[in-house]
Scaffold this motif. Structure first.
Motif, PDB file in Angstrom:
ATOM      1  N   ARG A   1      -2.302  -3.521   8.310  1.00  0.00           N
ATOM      2  CA  ARG A   1      -2.202  -2.165   8.878  1.00  0.00           C
ATOM      3  C   ARG A   1      -0.988  -2.054   9.801  1.00  0.00           C
ATOM      4  NH1 ARG A   1      -8.648  -0.791  10.051  1.00  0.00           N
ATOM      5  NH2 ARG A   1      -9.170  -0.354   7.872  1.00  0.00           N
ATOM      6  N   SER A   2      -0.641  -3.154  10.461  1.00  0.00           N
ATOM      7  CA  SER A   2       0.494  -3.120  11.402  1.00  0.00           C
ATOM      8  C   SER A   2       1.826  -2.907  10.689  1.00  0.00           C
ATOM      9  CB  SER A   2       0.539  -4.411  12.226  1.00  0.00           C
ATOM     10  OG  SER A   2       0.993  -5.492  11.431  1.00  0.00           O
ATOM     11  N   VAL A   3       1.869  -3.184   9.368  1.00  0.00           N
ATOM     12  CA  VAL A   3       3.109  -2.939   8.609  1.00  0.00           C
ATOM     13  C   VAL A   3       2.939  -1.753   7.658  1.00  0.00           C
ATOM     14  CG1 VAL A   3       3.988  -5.288   8.814  1.00  0.00           C
ATOM     15  CG2 VAL A   3       2.543  -4.711   6.840  1.00  0.00           C
ATOM     16  N   GLY A   4       1.979  -0.887   7.983  1.00  0.00           N
ATOM     17  CA  GLY A   4       1.829   0.368   7.241  1.00  0.00           C
ATOM     18  C   GLY A   4       1.089   0.254   5.926  1.00  0.00           C
ATOM     19  N   LEU A   5       0.325  -0.830   5.738  1.00  0.00           N
ATOM     20  CA  LEU A   5      -0.427  -1.004   4.492  1.00  0.00           C
ATOM     21  C   LEU A   5      -1.917  -0.878   4.755  1.00  0.00           C
ATOM     22  CD1 LEU A   5       1.480  -4.056   2.964  1.00  0.00           C
ATOM     23  CD2 LEU A   5       1.701  -1.658   2.318  1.00  0.00           C
ATOM     24  N   THR A   6      -2.647  -0.495   3.709  1.00  0.00           N
ATOM     25  CA  THR A   6      -4.099  -0.461   3.808  1.00  0.00           C
ATOM     26  C   THR A   6      -4.646  -1.697   3.103  1.00  0.00           C
ATOM     27  OG1 THR A   6      -4.218   0.813   1.770  1.00  0.00           O
ATOM     28  CG2 THR A   6      -4.181   2.062   3.827  1.00  0.00           C
ATOM     29  N   VAL A   7      -5.965  -1.766   2.961  1.00  0.00           N
ATOM     30  CA  VAL A   7      -6.608  -2.831   2.193  1.00  0.00           C
ATOM     31  C   VAL A   7      -7.501  -2.154   1.162  1.00  0.00           C
ATOM     32  CG1 VAL A   7      -6.545  -4.565   4.027  1.00  0.00           C
ATOM     33  CG2 VAL A   7      -8.479  -2.975   3.909  1.00  0.00           C
ATOM     34  N   PRO A   8      -7.995  -2.886   0.140  1.00  0.00           N
ATOM     35  CA  PRO A   8      -8.922  -2.250  -0.806  1.00  0.00           C
ATOM     36  C   PRO A   8     -10.110  -1.630  -0.061  1.00  0.00           C
ATOM     37  CG  PRO A   8      -8.236  -4.392  -1.631  1.00  0.00           C
ATOM     38  CD  PRO A   8      -7.707  -4.288  -0.227  1.00  0.00           C
ATOM     39  N   GLU A   9     -10.673  -0.572  -0.619  1.00  0.00           N
ATOM     40  CA  GLU A   9     -11.758   0.146   0.063  1.00  0.00           C
ATOM     41  C   GLU A   9     -12.933  -0.763   0.390  1.00  0.00           C
ATOM     42  OE1 GLU A   9     -12.677   3.538  -2.354  1.00  0.00           O
ATOM     43  OE2 GLU A   9     -10.857   4.617  -1.759  1.00  0.00           O
ATOM     44  N   THR A  10     -13.199  -1.718  -0.502  1.00  0.00           N
ATOM     45  CA  THR A  10     -14.316  -2.650  -0.261  1.00  0.00           C
ATOM     46  C   THR A  10     -14.071  -3.464   1.009  1.00  0.00           C
ATOM     47  OG1 THR A  10     -13.185  -4.161  -1.777  1.00  0.00           O
ATOM     48  CG2 THR A  10     -15.040  -2.909  -2.669  1.00  0.00           C
ATOM     49  N   VAL A  11     -12.862  -4.004   1.142  1.00  0.00           N
ATOM     50  CA  VAL A  11     -12.517  -4.811   2.321  1.00  0.00           C
ATOM     51  C   VAL A  11     -12.529  -3.937   3.574  1.00  0.00           C
ATOM     52  CG1 VAL A  11     -10.766  -6.298   3.385  1.00  0.00           C
ATOM     53  CG2 VAL A  11     -11.145  -6.402   0.921  1.00  0.00           C
ATOM     54  N   GLY A  12     -12.020  -2.693   3.444  1.00  0.00           N
ATOM     55  CA  GLY A  12     -12.015  -1.770   4.574  1.00  0.00           C
ATOM     56  C   GLY A  12     -13.426  -1.483   5.084  1.00  0.00           C
ATOM     57  N   LEU A  13     -14.365  -1.293   4.148  1.00  0.00           N
ATOM     58  CA  LEU A  13     -15.764  -1.037   4.519  1.00  0.00           C
ATOM     59  C   LEU A  13     -16.364  -2.249   5.227  1.00  0.00           C
ATOM     60  CD1 LEU A  13     -18.419   0.560   4.442  1.00  0.00           C
ATOM     61  CD2 LEU A  13     -18.780  -0.310   2.106  1.00  0.00           C
ATOM     62  N   LEU A  14     -16.142  -3.433   4.662  1.00  0.00           N
ATOM     63  CA  LEU A  14     -16.682  -4.657   5.264  1.00  0.00           C
ATOM     64  C   LEU A  14     -16.098  -4.874   6.663  1.00  0.00           C
ATOM     65  CD1 LEU A  14     -16.538  -6.940   2.105  1.00  0.00           C
ATOM     66  CD2 LEU A  14     -18.617  -6.090   3.203  1.00  0.00           C
ATOM     67  N   TYR A  15     -14.818  -4.543   6.804  1.00  0.00           N
ATOM     68  CA  TYR A  15     -14.157  -4.696   8.105  1.00  0.00           C
ATOM     69  C   TYR A  15     -14.814  -3.779   9.151  1.00  0.00           C
ATOM     70  CZ  TYR A  15     -10.478  -4.558  11.661  1.00  0.00           C
ATOM     71  OH  TYR A  15      -9.783  -4.614  12.841  1.00  0.00           O
ATOM     72  N   GLU A  16     -15.063  -2.527   8.764  1.00  0.00           N
ATOM     73  CA  GLU A  16     -15.702  -1.583   9.701  1.00  0.00           C
ATOM     74  C   GLU A  16     -17.115  -2.051  10.063  1.00  0.00           C
ATOM     75  OE1 GLU A  16     -14.058   0.716  11.186  1.00  0.00           O
ATOM     76  OE2 GLU A  16     -12.275   0.520   9.911  1.00  0.00           O
ATOM     77  N   LEU A  17     -17.835  -2.566   9.073  1.00  0.00           N
ATOM     78  CA  LEU A  17     -19.196  -3.065   9.336  1.00  0.00           C
ATOM     79  C   LEU A  17     -19.154  -4.270  10.273  1.00  0.00           C
ATOM     80  CD1 LEU A  17     -20.743  -2.783   5.750  1.00  0.00           C
ATOM     81  CD2 LEU A  17     -21.351  -1.403   7.759  1.00  0.00           C
ATOM     82  N   ARG A  18     -18.150  -5.112  10.089  1.00  0.00           N
ATOM     83  CA  ARG A  18     -18.017  -6.288  10.949  1.00  0.00           C
ATOM     84  C   ARG A  18     -17.691  -5.854  12.386  1.00  0.00           C
ATOM     85  NH1 ARG A  18     -14.276 -11.680  10.005  1.00  0.00           N
ATOM     86  NH2 ARG A  18     -15.741 -12.174   8.352  1.00  0.00           N
ATOM     87  N   GLN A  19     -16.814  -4.830  12.493  1.00  0.00           N
ATOM     88  CA  GLN A  19     -16.473  -4.297  13.823  1.00  0.00           C
ATOM     89  C   GLN A  19     -17.727  -3.752  14.516  1.00  0.00           C
ATOM     90  OE1 GLN A  19     -13.414  -5.784  13.840  1.00  0.00           O
ATOM     91  NE2 GLN A  19     -12.717  -4.087  15.116  1.00  0.00           N
ATOM     92  N   ALA A  20     -18.654  -3.229  13.683  1.00  0.00           N
ATOM     93  CA  ALA A  20     -19.895  -2.654  14.228  1.00  0.00           C
ATOM     94  C   ALA A  20     -20.955  -3.719  14.502  1.00  0.00           C
ATOM     95  CB  ALA A  20     -20.441  -1.600  13.273  1.00  0.00           C
ATOM     96  N   GLY A  21     -20.614  -4.991  14.199  1.00  0.00           N
ATOM     97  CA  GLY A  21     -21.537  -6.069  14.557  1.00  0.00           C
ATOM     98  C   GLY A  21     -22.298  -6.706  13.403  1.00  0.00           C
ATOM     99  N   LEU A  22     -22.061  -6.262  12.163  1.00  0.00           N
ATOM    100  CA  LEU A  22     -22.756  -6.859  11.019  1.00  0.00           C
ATOM    101  C   LEU A  22     -21.956  -8.067  10.526  1.00  0.00           C
ATOM    102  CD1 LEU A  22     -25.266  -6.335   9.185  1.00  0.00           C
ATOM    103  CD2 LEU A  22     -23.729  -5.152   7.607  1.00  0.00           C
ATOM    104  N   ASN A  23     -22.627  -9.188  10.358  1.00  0.00           N
ATOM    105  CA  ASN A  23     -21.944 -10.427   9.985  1.00  0.00           C
ATOM    106  C   ASN A  23     -21.685 -10.482   8.471  1.00  0.00           C
ATOM    107  OD1 ASN A  23     -20.818 -12.963  10.014  1.00  0.00           O
ATOM    108  ND2 ASN A  23     -22.792 -14.027  10.078  1.00  0.00           N
ATOM    109  N   VAL A  24     -20.582  -9.852   8.045  1.00  0.00           N
ATOM    110  CA  VAL A  24     -20.229  -9.832   6.613  1.00  0.00           C
ATOM    111  C   VAL A  24     -18.873 -10.527   6.418  1.00  0.00           C
ATOM    112  CG1 VAL A  24     -21.520  -7.792   5.906  1.00  0.00           C
ATOM    113  CG2 VAL A  24     -19.265  -7.504   6.937  1.00  0.00           C
TER     114      VAL A  24
END
Length: 281
Positions: free
Chosen positions: A239-262
């Motif tokens: 993200r720091s170089v202007g790129l996204t990640v696949p939607e699946t990885v993005g979802l898992l990342y948000e869930l991890r930020q919210a405290g779910l161990n994925v």
């Protein structure tokens, strides 16, 4: 050790124009690409990925450093034809690559120019059209085809030259989702069933996720290189170089930020669903 079909050593490149030499577009790129591999090169616009692609079959020559194709130095003018027979290029707009008014004549164009015997040309055209699932369209006029079909004809035209490697520079940029899927399926088939080395330049994360190896570029340099499921775990770095990640990885990342161990290495929808279900148990 696997054979290297493309090798770059500390390659730098700058375009020259009326104003003189511009800033470096490539800055010290060193890479080995293994024969038979499927490599995706990812980066935002202007990062140097298309410029790098054009070095792989001597369309561009390095300002500094070296590029070798199957051991041949791309600056050796006596080997340019051999280099271009080894590495075929497919560009964004298939209309710029299609030259004939009938599909099979277009696919035959390059082998004819290479002086291939007529009987061999016939065999190559049939095989190339079959490889991209376009045999039924051999007698069609290209302008009647969809964008995805045209791009598959352009790929067939390159295959008919029998290259060991195909470099595709954003081949799905002008296509709708169906056309994109057709082209990426074709690329995977060429790699898996025919052993053709594939270098795919793309800005679509889902396309990059289907490669064996991912090279990420920024400001003319390689900033990440590895398997997609490893590279895509660095969500913040990408993200720091202007790129996204696949939607699946993005979802898992948000869930991890919210405290779910994925884990962050689930690329497909099924893997993602399984990872979430496991974490919720």
């Amino acid at each position: 050790m696997a054979e290297q079909i493309i090798k770059t050593e500390n390659v730098s490149f700058a375009y020259t124009g009326a104003e003189g030499v511009a800033p470096l577009v490539l800055n010290g790129v060193t890479l080995d690409i293994e024969a038979g591999s499927f490599v995706a090169v990812l980066g935002h616009n202007g990062c140097g990925k298309s410029t790098l692609a054009k070095h792989f079959n001597a369309i561009l020559l390095p300002s500094g450093g070296k590029v070798y194709v199957d051991g041949m130095d791309t600056t050796d003018e006596d080997r340019t034809l051999d280099i271009r027979r080894t590495v075929g290029m497919v560009f964004q707009n298939p209309d710029n690559q299609i030259v004939a008014s009938i599909v099979e004549e277009d696919v035959a164009f390059a082998p004819e120019n290479l002086g291939v015997e007529p009987a061999e040309i016939r065999r190559r055209v049939d095989e190339a059209l079959a490889a991209v699932d376009m045999s039924d369209y051999a007698q069609y006029a290209p302008h009647l085809l969809s964008g995805g079909q045209k791009q598959r004809v352009a790929i067939a035209g390159v295959i008919a030259m029998r290259p060991r490697c195909i470099v595709l520079d954003e081949p799905t940029a002008m296509l709708d989702p169906i056309g994109r899927e057709e082209v990426i399926d074709t690329i995977q088939k060429l790699n898996r069933e025919f052993g053709v080395t594939v270098v795919l330049i793309t800005h679509h994360m889902d396309e990059a996720a289907r490669a064996d190896r991912l090279i990420v570029m920024d400001h003319g340099q390689v900033i990440a290189d590895g398997a997609p499921r490893v590279v895509f775990q660095d969500v913040e770095g990408l993200r720091s170089v202007g790129l996204t990640v696949p939607e699946t990885v993005g979802l898992l990342y948000e869930l991890r930020q919210a405290g779910l161990n994925v884990p962050l290495d689930a690329l497909s929808v099924d893997e993602c669903a399984e990872a979430i279900a496991k974490a919720l148990k």
